[in-house]
Structures are given as structure tokens and as C-alpha cells.
Design an enzyme around this catalytic site. Structure first.
Site, mmCIF file in Angstrom:
data_model
loop_
_atom_site.group_PDB
_atom_site.id
_atom_site.type_symbol
_atom_site.label_atom_id
_atom_site.label_comp_id
_atom_site.label_asym_id
_atom_site.label_seq_id
_atom_site.Cartn_x
_atom_site.Cartn_y
_atom_site.Cartn_z
ATOM 1 C CE LYS A 29 -0.026 -8.920 -9.349
ATOM 2 N NZ LYS A 29 0.246 -10.075 -8.468
ATOM 3 C CB SER A 30 3.236 -4.730 -10.619
ATOM 4 O OG SER A 30 3.474 -6.045 -10.178
ATOM 5 N NE ARG A 34 4.301 -0.762 -7.460
ATOM 6 C CZ ARG A 34 4.258 -2.064 -7.174
ATOM 7 N NH1 ARG A 34 3.357 -2.833 -7.762
ATOM 8 N NH2 ARG A 34 5.100 -2.600 -6.309
ATOM 9 C CB SER A 178 6.497 -8.716 1.094
ATOM 10 O OG SER A 178 5.884 -8.126 -0.037
ATOM 11 C CD GLN A 180 2.994 -7.217 -2.647
ATOM 12 O OE1 GLN A 180 2.473 -7.769 -1.679
ATOM 13 N NE2 GLN A 180 2.682 -7.543 -3.892
ATOM 14 C CD GLU A 333 6.794 -10.035 -10.960
ATOM 15 O OE1 GLU A 333 6.638 -9.544 -12.075
ATOM 16 O OE2 GLU A 333 6.332 -9.534 -9.920
ATOM 17 C CG HIS A 360 5.441 -14.712 -3.308
ATOM 18 N ND1 HIS A 360 5.387 -14.048 -4.512
ATOM 19 C CD2 HIS A 360 6.479 -14.147 -2.639
ATOM 20 C CE1 HIS A 360 6.343 -13.127 -4.566
ATOM 21 N NE2 HIS A 360 7.015 -13.180 -3.434
ATOM 22 N NE ARG A 364 4.310 -17.726 -6.426
ATOM 23 C CZ ARG A 364 4.142 -16.519 -6.918
ATOM 24 N NH1 ARG A 364 5.191 -15.724 -7.107
ATOM 25 N NH2 ARG A 364 2.935 -16.084 -7.236
ATOM 26 N NE ARG A 408 3.915 -14.201 -10.991
ATOM 27 C CZ ARG A 408 3.504 -13.505 -12.046
ATOM 28 N NH1 ARG A 408 3.378 -14.114 -13.214
ATOM 29 N NH2 ARG A 408 3.215 -12.219 -11.940
#
Length: 456
Positions: A29-30, A34, A178, A180, A333, A360, A364, A408
Site C-alpha cells: 500500500k505504501s 507513493r 506521523s 507522513q 505498523e 493511527h 492502537r 491491523r
């Protein structure tokens, strides 16, 4: 969150004996999201093969199409897609982007909206309203964006008004919540006029491997990046043609973090599980998994396929070792999968460097403590992580486990169900975020299928 009926739960199957299965994992997915961004920022069509097709990547594709990017799917293979950037390099304003619960959509797409010819509205699932966005939007504001919040400041939903020109400069943000935020700014940087420098000012920067992944992908797209992670500083030079230039065909690696529940199953249930197409070198945090599993007592071997590739085979040896004090900051993750194994370990574990998991899809750390306790296990939160203490299997019991709209947490619950009878999982469908057919793949693994793929 409303109470679901028993009929809406998924009965997690218990392992009836040692496993022996080969499981083909869908694309990362990452990397998929991207590459979709980098292809859209280029000046020529790019064909992506092995692309993950899941809710997160479909949301990214839909958002790009709303911004004027052509996305043509091969009708015979949905993982084969051609991306065609807008002819003039300018994205369409007036779009509405549905981020769902996808961090890569909500934190990477606003950068592209900086290059649009009008405002873009960003919204998502109600649960996404609790995922922080402020540091990224602070960085974009430093670049001239206007942000009109439609709810709480620093969170979805909002309207982004792009600047007339995107001029590179030095940007300083706090990316402690994050990685991100840094990646989102890095992905935008090649289109800025001049040089862009991005600096993280906080004490802690989580998930550095994900930033390294972004840097490597930018370099693959012909962009010069001077990375100084020790000083939390990245400098991006504008290409002469003002964009990115991926190869005309890009193969996406399998998602190694999604391999974690399947390889971890070999430790919990015994036997062996093999994942083919394991890359010899990768920037994915999941690439650290084999080493972690060895430390926990697994047998791990890389088996050559005779064609330059390899498979990762993990064998359970009858016991799972606790990790003691262990830094998991490079691979946050996969913490839910690691935690599921450690519930059955022979010694305590203190997992550190993962405070950012509170931001997240759900908190989590809190969710893991709640669900481990729900089945009779013992866990508590640490300032920067999670503590798990061993409990005899006879003292644990079945329960209906919550997933918190978090893929997850759903796979974590499935792993717990391998050894504890009577586990039922609410909303197993949330796994479609990254694995469209997780329940089917899980069932086939347990029934001894010699080769399991998402489409089998």
C-alpha cells in the site's frame, strides 16, 4: 460506535494443527500510493504493475481522477494501471477528495492540491476526523496555501486554496505524530520553483523507514534529494523539467507488513508459512520482520526461486520468546502482529518507540491493551509504547473482539483466534483497506493450501 449483532461477527478459525502453506501477499500500500502520486506529478504516462487494489488505493485513484489525472485500469488485470498526468501539469480545482480512513490519501493529496487551478475540499470517514493533519497543513500554509477548516482546526474536513505559485523555501514542522507529514511535503517538493528544505523540529520522529522509502522513490523518479535524517533535514532540488520522471513501467513490491499476520501464524500455530517474492533489498519497514521473528524464536530462511528472487519461510519451533525491552520505532505498523504473538510468549515484553501509534486509524496502544485484556491476557500502556506480560493459555478465553475500523486490529484478532477458541471479530471487512480477501486467504492458509493468493 453501535453494538453489532453476533450475526455480523466473523468467527476466527482456530488452528487444528501445524501449518504448511505458501501465501502470496498483494502489493505494498505504501509503495502503491507513493508511485501513484509520483506518476501524477510527471510529464508522461507511467504503467504500474502489481499495484495493490484495496480501499486505500482505490480512494487514491479516485482522488487523482477528480484532480484531472487519467487512470486506466487493464480490464484483464486490475493490478495493472496506467497513470497519465494532466497535459499542462496543472490539476483541476473544485474537486472533492474522499480520504476515507487512509493516511496516505489525507496526507499526500493536499500537496497535489497545491498545484490545482482552484480550491479542493478534503473529507473522509468520521473516524478520520480524529487523525492529526495540523503539521502538514502548517507546512503547506508556509508555502502559501489557504486552509479553511469545516470542523476542528488541524483535522478533516477542510478546504485547501492553492497559492498562485509554488515557490521552494525552508519549511519547519513538528512531525512527531506521523512521518507522513514529512513524506507529504517531500512528494510535493519536485514541483516547487527552486529548492525546498524540510526540517522536523520535534524531539522524536517516528517511522524513519517510511521517510527513507519516500526519498528512495523520489530518487527513482529522477529527483535529487539530500537526506540528513540524523539532523531531521531534507533538501530537494527541482528537476530541470519541473516534475518527476519514473520509469515508464514500475513493478510494486508485495506489502511486507501484510505478510506479518501470516508469517506470525507459524509461531502461534506451529508449522511453516512461506511468502514468495520477498525483495532482497527494501525500504519497507516490514522488511525488518524476519529479524524480529528470529529474535522471538522462529526459524527463518530465504529460499531462492532460481530466477533471482526469494521466498521467506518462517517455521514455528514450539515456543515464542518475549522481547524484553525492545525498540520497535522503525516498524510501528507491524506492532499489532508482534503483539499478537507476544500474548503467547514465555517472558515479558516492553515495546518502546511507538507512542505515535496513538494517532493511527485508532489509538492502537489503547486498543491493543483493551483487546488483550478482553481475552484474559495482561498488558498496559507505557509512555512510549506497550507492555505485555505472559499469562497461561488456560487462563485466557474467547470473546467478541473489536476492530475499531482498523485493519491491523482485525488481523491482530485473527491471530489471537489461532490459539484461543471462541474468538469472534467485529467488522473483519475493515481488512479490505489493504487486503481485499483477508478472510479467504486466512482460511486457505489454515486448510493447508500449498499456494494462496488474493485471487485463488
Amino acid at each position: 460506535m453501535g453494538t453489532m449483532t453476533v450475526a455480523e461477527t466473523w468467527a476466527a478459525p482456530q488452528a487444528e494443527g501445524p501449518l504448511k502453506a505458501e501465501v502470496t501477499i498483494p502489493g505494498s500500500k505504501s509503495l502503491s500510493n507513493r508511485y501513484l502520486i509520483l506518476a501524477a506529478l510527471g510529464s508522461r504516462p507511467v504503467r504500474l504493475t502489481g499495484l495493490l487494489r484495496s480501499r486505500d488505493t482505490d480512494l487514491m485513484i479516485q482522488a487523482l481522477e477528480a484532480l484531472g489525472v487519467g487512470c486506466r485500469v487493464n480490464p484483464e488485470d486490475p493490478t495493472d494501471l496506467e497513470v497519465e498526468p494532466p497535459a499542462d501539469g496543472r490539476f483541476h480545482g473544485g474537486a472533492q477528495v474522499d480520504c476515507g480512513l487512509a493516511g496516505t490519501v489525507m496526507r499526500f493529496l493536499p500537496g497535489l492540491a497545491m498545484l490545482a487551478d482552484g480550491p479542493t475540499r478534503f473529507d473522509g470517514d468520521e473516524q478520520a476526523y480524529h487523525r492529526p493533519m495540523g503539521p502538514l497543513l502548517d507546512g503547506l500554509t508556509q508555502l502559501g496555501a489557504g486552509i479553511d477548516y469545516l470542523g476542528e482546526e488541524g483535522f478533516l474536513p477542510f478546504d485547501l486554496v492553492p497559492p498562485d505559485r509554488l515557490v521552494g523555501r525552508e519549511i519547519t514542522i513538528d512531525s512527531s505524530a506521523s512521518s507522513q507529514f514529512i513524506s507529504g511535503l517531500l512528494l510535493l517538493s519536485p514541483r516547487a520553483e527552486g529548492t525546498m528544505t524540510i526540517i522536523h523540529r520535534g524531539d522524536h520522529l517516528p517511522s524513519l523507514p517510511h521517510i527513507a522509502m519516500t526519498v528512495e522513490d523520489l530518487c527513482r523518479a529522477g529527483v535529487q534529494v539530500q537526506a540528513d535524517p540524523d539532523h531531521c533535514r531534507w533538501r530537494v532540488e527541482r528537476r530541470q523539467d519541473g516534475g518527476t520522471r519514473l520509469p515508464v513501467r514500475v513493478q510494486v513490491e508485495p506489502d511486507l507488513s501484510n505478510a506479518a499476520p501470516f508469517l506470525g501464524a507459524a509461531l502461534i500455530a506451529g508449522g511453516s508459512v512461506t511468502v514468495p517474492n520477498w525483495p532482497g533489498r527494501t525500504t519497507q519497514p516490514g522488511g525488518l520482520l524476519p529479524g524480529y521473528l528470529k529474535t522471538m524464536g522462529a526459524g527463518v530462511e530465504m529460499v531462492s526461486d532460481g530466477q533471482g528472487g526469494a521466498s521467506c519461510r518462517v517455521t514455528g519451533r514450539g515456543s515464542i520468546h518475549g522481547l524484553g525491552d525492545f525498540d520497535l520505532s522503525p516498524a510501528g505498523e507491524i506492532v499489532p502482529s508482534i503483539a499478537a504473538m507476544l500474548v503467547f510468549a514465555d517472558a515479558p515484553s516492553r515495546l518502546h518507540g511507538i507512542a505515535h501509534l496513538r494517532g493511527h486509524e485508532t489509538n492502537r496502544l489503547k486498543a491493543l491493551v483493551t483487546e488483550i485484556t478482553r481475552v484474559g491476557g495482561r498488558a498496559h500502556e507505557l509512555d512510549d509504547g506497550l507492555a505485555i506480560d505472559p499469562v497461561p493459555l488456560r487462563d485466557m478465553h474467547g470473546a467478541v473482539m473489536e476492530t475499531y475500523a482498523d485493519h491491523r486490529m482485525a488481523t491482530f484478532a485473527a491471530m489471537i483466534g489461532l490459539r484461543i477458541p471462541g474468538i469472534q471479530v467485529l467488522d473483519i471487512g475493515t481488512t479490505a483497506k489493504t487486503m481485499p480477501d483477508f478472510p479467504g486467504m486466512w482460511g486457505r492458509m489454515l486448510h493447508g493450501s500449498s499456494e494462496i493468493s488474493p485471487d485463488s
